[in-house]
Scaffold this motif. Sequence first.
Motif, PDB file in Angstrom:
ATOM      1  N   SER A  99      -6.690 -12.749  -2.683  1.00  0.00           N
ATOM      2  CA  SER A  99      -6.633 -11.328  -2.351  1.00  0.00           C
ATOM      3  C   SER A  99      -5.125 -10.622  -2.893  1.00  0.00           C
ATOM      4  N   LEU A 100      -3.979 -11.584  -2.902  1.00  0.00           N
ATOM      5  CA  LEU A 100      -2.875 -11.026  -3.595  1.00  0.00           C
ATOM      6  C   LEU A 100      -3.074 -11.187  -4.986  1.00  0.00           C
ATOM      7  N   ILE A 101      -3.819 -12.126  -5.824  1.00  0.00           N
ATOM      8  CA  ILE A 101      -3.935 -12.066  -7.173  1.00  0.00           C
ATOM      9  C   ILE A 101      -4.888 -10.732  -7.583  1.00  0.00           C
ATOM     10  N   ALA A 183       1.306 -22.243   0.643  1.00  0.00           N
ATOM     11  CA  ALA A 183       1.966 -22.170   2.079  1.00  0.00           C
ATOM     12  C   ALA A 183       2.273 -21.117   2.647  1.00  0.00           C
ATOM     13  N   SER A 184       1.992 -19.965   2.295  1.00  0.00           N
ATOM     14  CA  SER A 184       2.053 -18.946   2.875  1.00  0.00           C
ATOM     15  C   SER A 184       1.514 -18.724   4.450  1.00  0.00           C
ATOM     16  N   ALA A 192       6.436 -11.932   4.610  1.00  0.00           N
ATOM     17  CA  ALA A 192       6.444 -13.243   4.265  1.00  0.00           C
ATOM     18  C   ALA A 192       5.040 -13.661   3.157  1.00  0.00           C
ATOM     19  N   ARG A 193       4.359 -13.312   4.153  1.00  0.00           N
ATOM     20  CA  ARG A 193       2.935 -13.760   3.521  1.00  0.00           C
ATOM     21  C   ARG A 193       2.456 -12.907   2.401  1.00  0.00           C
ATOM     22  N   ILE A 338      -7.546 -11.044   3.408  1.00  0.00           N
ATOM     23  CA  ILE A 338      -6.640  -9.972   2.471  1.00  0.00           C
ATOM     24  C   ILE A 338      -5.169 -10.078   3.314  1.00  0.00           C
ATOM     25  N   SER A 339      -4.486 -10.650   2.557  1.00  0.00           N
ATOM     26  CA  SER A 339      -3.039 -10.702   2.839  1.00  0.00           C
ATOM     27  C   SER A 339      -2.175  -9.615   2.385  1.00  0.00           C
TER      28      SER A 339
END
Length: 366
Positions: A99-101, A183-184, A192-193, A338-339
């Motif tokens: 989701s971050l990518i 490691a999020s 932080a995530r 979804i982070s």
Amino acid sequence: MKRMIFGLLAAVLLAVVPVALADMPAVTGMMELDYAEHFTLAYCEGGYQLITVLDNQGGESRFLTVPEGAQVPENLDSDVAVLKLPLSGLLVSSNPATSLINAAGALDAVALTTTQREDWCIPEVQQAMDDGALAYVGEYDALDFEVLAAKQPPLAVFSSMLLSVPDVAQKLTELGIPYLLDASNYEGHPLARVEWVRLFGALLGCQEQADAVYAVQKEQVEALPDDETGKTVAVFYITSSGSLYARNGGDYMARMVELAGGEYVLADMNAEKSGTQKMEMEQFYASAGEADVIIYVFSMGGRPQTLSDLLARGEMLSEFKAVKEGQVYCTSPEFFQISDTIGSMIVDIRSALDGQDDLTYLFRLQ
């Protein structure tokens, strides 16, 4: 404590990296992080980057990114994995990382996933699988190693579940595929995530967009009112077998409630631990029966669409104050995929505590 350890690590890197990596250009600075404690990124002369990832068991892994056209330094420490940029054809076995990518605009760098198409809730990922640009390569613990040997991804990104299957990690090593642990999920602060998007931005050449993704989520949380709502909140789910699990007091979801101006009723339960605690219904009622708001975690155990669906999971639930007053919310189906929108989720929690129904990541059970 972890932030202190990483601060010391950063100082050591600045002082030692040029020595430990004999032919490595000098470190010129570090990525400044607001909340993330499980990775560091050192900038080096010539565009090289040294990334260090720390798991929750004291383990550490290091990665050196090499700019396109640049030489791989000689005499590197044996535990440093070399990643030649630009990266493409990645295996990503972490839905939050995907989701971050995706949010950073680099989904086209991912070619393999361990989640089947029907289990994805992210439209862009679903479309990529429909288009054949992203392929399922087996579950994280049952990978198709023949496909991996043929594809030879330059990097695999795994969730911490990889630690439970060391044979898979060993096989990846045998195939010469470096793997980075996402490691999020060990991060204590919700933002932080999200901040891990900056690491993926550095890896995939989309740093500016990645920084923007994080900044938006951070700003949304910082813009929330400083006042407390006075509302108490419980967060839990019930498995298909009937076991009840509540989020620990040290869990990031408890922190999300607090950032939204709520009081997490189980704040004293495993206050230093993330994750969940199994509880009997009577025990949960004793702690959360008078909570003003209940948030049920949708994807962890059953998927209630109505209040009746939820009540079918336990007769005693009808005795909870939040149930009687219609203050029961459920997370949306994509919540744990979804982070990149965790800040927006915190805003939604605040809206729910304020009695609003215009929500995106929560829905009220009627």
